[in-house]
Design a protein around this motif. Structure first.
Motif, short mmCIF file in Angstrom:
data_model
loop_
_atom_site.label_atom_id
_atom_site.label_comp_id
_atom_site.label_asym_id
_atom_site.label_seq_id
_atom_site.Cartn_x
_atom_site.Cartn_y
_atom_site.Cartn_z
N ILE A 145 0.85 -1.19 0.00
CA ILE A 145 0.00 0.00 0.00
C ILE A 145 0.88 1.24 0.00
CG2 ILE A 145 -1.79 1.28 1.24
CD1 ILE A 145 -2.79 -1.38 2.35
N LEU A 146 0.63 2.13 -0.95
CA LEU A 146 1.45 3.32 -1.15
C LEU A 146 0.67 4.56 -0.73
CD1 LEU A 146 2.63 2.32 -4.74
CD2 LEU A 146 3.97 2.12 -2.63
N GLY A 147 1.10 5.17 0.38
CA GLY A 147 0.48 6.40 0.84
C GLY A 147 1.22 7.62 0.33
N THR A 148 0.59 8.78 0.44
CA THR A 148 1.18 9.99 -0.13
C THR A 148 1.24 11.19 0.82
OG1 THR A 148 -0.97 10.59 -1.09
CG2 THR A 148 0.56 9.37 -2.50
N ASN A 149 0.83 11.02 2.08
CA ASN A 149 1.06 12.15 3.01
C ASN A 149 1.33 11.67 4.42
OD1 ASN A 149 -1.64 11.70 4.03
ND2 ASN A 149 -1.69 13.85 4.64
N GLU A 150 2.18 10.68 4.55
CA GLU A 150 2.56 10.18 5.86
C GLU A 150 3.24 11.26 6.70
OE1 GLU A 150 5.22 8.14 8.83
OE2 GLU A 150 5.69 9.56 7.23
N GLU A 151 4.01 12.11 6.04
CA GLU A 151 4.77 13.13 6.76
C GLU A 151 3.90 14.29 7.24
OE1 GLU A 151 7.60 12.50 7.67
OE2 GLU A 151 8.70 11.33 6.20
N THR A 152 2.69 14.41 6.72
CA THR A 152 1.86 15.58 7.04
C THR A 152 0.45 15.20 7.47
OG1 THR A 152 1.36 15.79 4.66
CG2 THR A 152 3.14 17.17 5.55
N GLY A 153 0.31 14.05 8.16
CA GLY A 153 -0.98 13.75 8.76
C GLY A 153 -1.57 12.39 8.48
N GLY A 185 2.98 7.93 21.34
CA GLY A 185 1.94 8.81 20.83
C GLY A 185 2.58 10.07 20.26
N ILE A 186 1.92 10.67 19.28
CA ILE A 186 2.46 11.87 18.63
C ILE A 186 1.43 13.00 18.76
CG2 ILE A 186 3.34 12.88 16.50
CD1 ILE A 186 4.01 10.06 15.56
N LEU A 187 1.86 14.09 19.36
CA LEU A 187 0.99 15.23 19.61
C LEU A 187 1.60 16.50 19.02
CD1 LEU A 187 -1.47 16.48 21.15
CD2 LEU A 187 0.03 16.66 23.16
N ASP A 188 0.85 17.16 18.15
CA ASP A 188 1.27 18.46 17.61
C ASP A 188 0.42 19.55 18.24
OD1 ASP A 188 3.18 17.36 15.99
OD2 ASP A 188 2.11 17.65 14.11
N LEU A 189 1.09 20.53 18.85
CA LEU A 189 0.40 21.64 19.52
C LEU A 189 0.77 22.97 18.88
CD1 LEU A 189 0.85 20.70 23.30
CD2 LEU A 189 -1.14 20.31 21.85
N LYS A 190 -0.20 23.86 18.85
CA LYS A 190 0.01 25.23 18.35
C LYS A 190 -0.04 26.20 19.52
CE LYS A 190 -2.21 28.68 15.34
NZ LYS A 190 -3.35 28.88 14.39
N PHE A 191 1.04 26.96 19.70
CA PHE A 191 1.12 28.00 20.71
C PHE A 191 0.96 29.35 19.99
CE2 PHE A 191 3.10 24.42 22.60
CZ PHE A 191 3.13 24.58 23.99
N LYS A 192 0.08 30.20 20.48
CA LYS A 192 -0.15 31.50 19.84
C LYS A 192 -0.13 32.61 20.87
CE LYS A 192 -3.55 33.99 16.99
NZ LYS A 192 -4.87 33.89 16.31
N ASP A 368 -3.28 33.84 30.03
CA ASP A 368 -3.63 35.17 29.53
C ASP A 368 -2.70 35.61 28.40
OD1 ASP A 368 -5.72 35.47 31.34
OD2 ASP A 368 -4.39 36.26 32.90
N LEU A 369 -1.53 34.98 28.33
CA LEU A 369 -0.55 35.33 27.30
C LEU A 369 -0.61 34.36 26.12
CD1 LEU A 369 2.01 37.02 26.48
CD2 LEU A 369 3.35 35.21 27.60
N ILE A 370 -0.80 33.07 26.41
CA ILE A 370 -0.64 32.04 25.38
C ILE A 370 -1.93 31.28 25.15
CG2 ILE A 370 0.57 29.88 24.82
CD1 ILE A 370 2.93 30.98 26.45
N GLU A 371 -2.30 31.14 23.89
CA GLU A 371 -3.41 30.27 23.48
C GLU A 371 -2.81 28.94 23.03
OE1 GLU A 371 -6.05 31.96 20.56
OE2 GLU A 371 -5.64 33.99 21.29
N LEU A 372 -3.42 27.85 23.48
CA LEU A 372 -2.91 26.51 23.16
C LEU A 372 -3.97 25.75 22.38
CD1 LEU A 372 -0.43 24.70 23.69
CD2 LEU A 372 -1.61 23.82 25.71
N GLU A 373 -3.57 25.16 21.25
CA GLU A 373 -4.51 24.44 20.40
C GLU A 373 -3.89 23.12 19.96
OE1 GLU A 373 -6.51 24.90 15.92
OE2 GLU A 373 -5.63 26.65 16.92
N THR A 374 -4.69 22.05 19.99
CA THR A 374 -4.23 20.75 19.51
C THR A 374 -4.41 20.67 18.00
OG1 THR A 374 -4.84 19.68 21.58
CG2 THR A 374 -4.55 18.25 19.67
N ILE A 375 -3.33 20.39 17.30
CA ILE A 375 -3.37 20.25 15.84
C ILE A 375 -3.55 18.80 15.44
CG2 ILE A 375 -2.10 20.65 13.69
CD1 ILE A 375 -2.92 23.20 15.16
N LYS A 376 -2.86 17.89 16.11
CA LYS A 376 -2.92 16.48 15.77
C LYS A 376 -2.58 15.64 16.99
CE LYS A 376 0.55 14.28 13.83
NZ LYS A 376 1.61 13.84 12.89
#
Length: 469
Positions: A145-153, A185-192, A368-376
């Protein structure tokens, strides 16, 4: 059987080299999606080339909406899958040989994707050919089976399984030998961080940028400063502790660009690299910026993340060592006058969870300074070492290596976690340097041949009628 498999693998050596080169020469980094190309045209070109090679070898193939495809031999209700991917991470910089030329030097094919995962894809494909040419009767369908976006999700594999049967068993040649029985486990977080905008006077940060992907340790980062003279900047930096050979300062109009050179590595092993973003912020945090919130952000990063890669100061360090301890990698940062956004890749142990990691981090940040969001979030994978499937893979590996080591665990994430029962299996042999996502990535041709033989034997042991009676 061992001698015959090795003989056929050696006879196919030149074909394997050519097929690997053809795939590596395609820069299959994800691009903007179009109606025809879900992950950009270069990624599709790699998929089309793999199917062209497979068809020329006489195999049945099937393309699923240009998102994924499979190559198939055998018959039966059950499916054994070999899970590979044809997309690659960006090439980065400072290669000794061109990243998409697939040049051969000292029995090694160099280029982005040679070890992750185009070379192993070729090994899996030619393993199917060996099994087919030997006339082995199979009681399972065996699918590459050949996938095409293993590196990005890994969305392409999700799409594939909406249209095709979930395999009963699967292994992914996208890690190390011997068999991998556990993946973090793999967790991607966005800090804003929202900033106050540009101050009217004083030292300003016009821009801060670095990194290409969350699962790479960034090898470069740059900051553009204004509101300061070169003499003033030099005087400030004289009081900062940093490695001067890694920082380049260039004048641009009335601004100054600070470029920090780090060392790239796979995001699952940040200890093997030098995070240019973190090192540059460590310098910037010592400078007297006029923007109050920017200064607070830089001080937060320096004190809570800094140069660590285990998440200790930000509260998420985990002592569980199944498979290994937690790792923390800032992969991308983008900042201008109004906001700072940075993305972090965290690999957490099997017994932990994304919820625990996030909760631990929230106790250490200023909400109050940082917003945290789960990306993956990709949950961990775990199969006991004594499982019969693991044991058959181990037997195939040991037959060609005489290495009696036990199944291992890794921090990397593979397609194996997307199926009901799957593990990673090769292609890197014990003791070899991990060059995935790094400059000068290569696969040794001798290893390409040997891994092909191992995969062929594994297919025979798992799906051959005689071996499954």
């Amino acid at each position: 059987m061992k001698k015959e498999i090795l003989k056929r693998a050696e006879a196919l050596r030149e074909n394997m080299i050519l097929s690997t080169q053809e795939l590596v020469k395609i820069p299959s980094v994800k691009q903007e999606a179009t109606a025809e190309y879900p992950y950009g045209e270069p990624v599709y070109q790699a998929l089309a080339k793999a199917l062209e090679i497979s068809t020329a070898m006489g195999f049945k193939t099937k393309n699923i909406d240009n998102q994924a495809a499979h190559v198939e031999i055998g018959a039966g209700e059950e499916v054994l899958a070999l899970l590979c991917h044809l997309d690659v991470v960006p090439e980065g910089s400072d290669w000794t040989y061109p990243p998409y030329a697939a040049e051969i030097h000292a029995d090694k094919i160099y280029g982005r994707g040679t070890i992750d995962d185009k070379g192993p894809t070729v090994a899996a494909l030619y393993a199917l050919k060996i099994v087919d040419d030997l006339g082995i009767e199979l009681n399972k369908r065996v699918r590459l089976i050949l996938g095409t976006n293993e590196e990005t999700g890994m969305a392409s594999l999700d799409h594939y399984f909406k249209k095709e049967k979930m395999p009963d068993l699967a292994f992914s040649p996208d890690a190390t030998f011997p068999a991998i029985h556990a993946e973090k486990g793999i967790l991607d977080l966005k800090f804003k961080v929202e900033l106050d905008g540009a101050p009217k006077e004083g030292l300003k940060l016009e821009k801060l940028a670095g990194g290409n992907a969350t699962n790479m340790v960034p090898d470069s980062a740059e900051a553009v400063l204004s509101g300061i003279t070169r003499d003033e900047l030099d005087e400030l930096l004289a009081g900062v502790d940093y490695q001067k050979e890694d920082l380049t300062i260039k004048a641009e109009n009335n601004n100054f660009k600070l470029l920090y050179q780090g060392i790239s590595a796979h995001g699952s092993m940040p200890e093997n690299g030098k995070n240019a973003i973190s090192y540059l912020i460590n310098i910037l945090a010592e400078l007297p910026f006029a923007n109050h919130k920017l200064k607070k952000f830089l001080e937060f990063y320096q004190s809570k993340i800094g140069l660590e890669y285990d998440g200790q100061s930000i509260g998420c360090k985990d002592q569980d060592e199944i498979p290994t301890k937690l790792t923390f990698n800032t992969g991308i940062i983008k900042a201008e006058q109004k906001e700072v956004v940075f993305l972090v890749n965290i690999r957490y142990p099997v017994k932990s969870s994304a919820q625990k990691v996030i909760a631990d981090i929230k106790t250490e940040i200023d909400n109050d300074l940082i917003e945290l969001e789960t990306i993956k979030n990709a949950k961990p994978l775990y199969i006991p070492k004594d499982d019969p499937f693991i044991q058959k893979l181990m037997n195939a590996y040991q037959e060609f290596t005489n290495d009696l080591s036990q199944p291992v665990a890794i921090g990397g994430g593979t397609y194996a976690r997307k199926v009901e029962k799957g593990v990673a299996f090769g292609p890197l042999f014990p003791g070899q340097a991990e060059l995935a996502h790094q400059k000068d990535e290569f696969i040794a041709i001798s290893d390409l041949v040997k891994s092909t033989a191992i995969y062929a034997k594994a297919i025979i042991d798992i799906a051959g009628v005689k071996n499954n009676a």
